[in-house]
Design an enzyme around this catalytic site. Structure first.
Site, PDB file in Angstrom:
ATOM      1  CD1 TRP A  16      25.942  39.757  60.036  1.00 12.78           C
ATOM      2  CD2 TRP A  16      27.049  40.601  58.279  1.00 12.78           C
ATOM      3  NE1 TRP A  16      27.216  39.236  60.045  1.00 12.78           N
ATOM      4  CE2 TRP A  16      27.912  39.734  58.981  1.00 12.78           C
ATOM      5  CE3 TRP A  16      27.514  41.251  57.138  1.00 12.78           C
ATOM      6  CZ2 TRP A  16      29.219  39.495  58.571  1.00 12.78           C
ATOM      7  CZ3 TRP A  16      28.812  41.016  56.726  1.00 12.78           C
ATOM      8  CH2 TRP A  16      29.659  40.148  57.440  1.00 12.78           C
TER       9      TRP A  16
ATOM     10  CG  ASP B 246      25.398  39.979  52.139  1.00 13.64           C
ATOM     11  OD1 ASP B 246      25.840  38.877  51.769  1.00 13.64           O
ATOM     12  OD2 ASP B 246      25.670  40.484  53.243  1.00 13.64           O
TER      13      ASP B 246
ATOM     14  CE  LYS C  38      26.550  31.999  57.843  1.00 14.34           C
ATOM     15  NZ  LYS C  38      27.521  33.110  57.712  1.00 14.34           N
TER      16      LYS C  38
END
Length: 374
Positions: free
Chosen positions: A102, A183, A219
């Site tokens: 990311w 993460d 999300k």
């Protein structure tokens, strides 16, 4: 637009989960609630619910009070607070992130003074996980380095290690005394099962690692602008917990003082009410199923067009993103000729696809590949 990392319906619209609407209405009519400041570490009920979702309801580390959660400003805020704690309070100096990763990982980690290195992850030629390269790089990492590991639905590649590969990664990290920093931004959206998507984290906990994990509920709850996240901490014993909390409290105080309440109330209500929890898990399955359907349709469309090369990697990947393997010139061709927008690395968001445009995108990709062959 195949760039944005946010869920969209088949009509291309944002989706407010029905269970979230239901929870919000219940919260709004609860006259016992107020808007006083939360403590600096946030809502304890939310933090314990988030830790339970990640580690499992029967987690021994939670029962022994050596695992706990701290409310943060979504996954990015949790990543920042966790990194700052490891750098300033625990004395770590070096962190490894996957190549690719990311895009914001490096910026956040460098901002707290950590030296950021990379470990191999993506085999561009084979369009799969470079597991041998990953293990080789971890074995060469200096002792006491931090390693950022994405729990599931790796961003940007959509490629996750298998269960056996996670075991090997954990064994190498234990051998090299490397510190795991997970993460977890997509729990539930990789497989449609929140427990299955937590396998990587729970593998490390079962092997009695100390670790931290940044969780995001943007999300999997659709709460993008509520900025609701958690930093889950797992220790080998409960004795250091008071000191760890104290140091993190100091960091939060210097940063944003205390977190907002609305998003935490929504997540807590859903996770602690058995009926709402079941409805939420059904919503998770709806989102995961639609993304899988778009993967299959995209691959079928590309292959039906007689596109050169192998395209099985599209359906072998998981989660919100697909690492297509397209190069920068091909991505530019998609933009110039077909008005399809995607990052230069060829990563596309499956949520930007729907039943009305997936065939168009497949044919455009096919044209890009044919053009580059001439």
């Amino acid at each position: 637009d195949l760039g944005i990392g946010a869920y969209r319906t088949d009509e291309g619209k944002p989706w407010v989960l029905p269970v979230v609407r239901k929870a919000v209405l219940e919260i709004l009519t609860d006259e016992s609630l107020d808007y006083e400041y939360l403590g600096q570490l946030g809502d304890d009920s939310f933090a314990s619910s988030a830790a339970g979702l990640l580690l499992g309801d029967n987690c021994r580390a939670i029962d022994e009070r050596r695992a706990f959660g701290i409310q943060c400003l979504s996954g990015t805020g949790a990543l920042r607070i966790g990194a700052e704690f490891l750098s300033r309070s625990a004395g770590f100096t070096t962190v490894y992130v996957s190549d690719p990763s990311w895009t914001n990982h490096r910026s956040v980690l460098e901002s707290v003074g950590l030296n950021v290195c990379a470990y191999r992850y993506w085999d561009a030629g084979a369009r799969r996980l470079d597991f041998d390269g990953l293990i080789e790089d971890l074995r060469a990492a200096p002792v006491d380095s931090i390693v950022i590991l994405q729990a599931c639905a790796h961003n940007p590649t959509g490629v996750d290690p298998t269960g056996d590969q996670w075991l090997t990664i954990a064994e190498v990290m234990r051998e090299r005394r490397l510190f795991p920093f997970f993460d977890c931004a997509y729990q539930g959206l990789a497989s449609g099962d929140v427990d299955r998507d937590a396998l990587s984290v729970r593998t490390f906990v079962d092997m009695e690692f100390e670790m931290i994990c940044a969780q995001s509920f943007a999300k999997n709850f659709g709460l993008y602008n509520e900025r609701i996240g958690s930093l889950t901490v797992v220790l080998k014993s409960c004795e250091p917990a008071v000191n760890v909390r104290s140091q993190i409290t100091r960091l939060v105080r210097e940063n944003y003082s205390n977190p907002p309440v609305h998003g935490s109330r929504i997540v807590t209500k859903v996770l602690t009410d058995p009926t709402l929890r079941q409805e939420w898990e059904e919503c998770i399955q709806v989102m995961a199923s639609r993304m899988r359907a778009m993967r299959s349709a995209l691959r079928e469309g590309i292959e039906r067009s007689g596109t050169p090369g192998q395209w099985s990697h599209i359906t072998e990947q998981c989660g919100m993103f697909c690492y297509t393997g397209l190069g920068e010139r091909q991505v530019q061709h998609l933009l110039d000729r077909y008005h399809i927008y995607a990052p230069k690395d060829g990563r596309i968001s499956l949520c930007g696809l729907n039943t009305t445009n997936v065939e168009y995108v497949a044919k455009a990709i096919s044209d890009c590949v044919h053009q580059s062959d001439h």
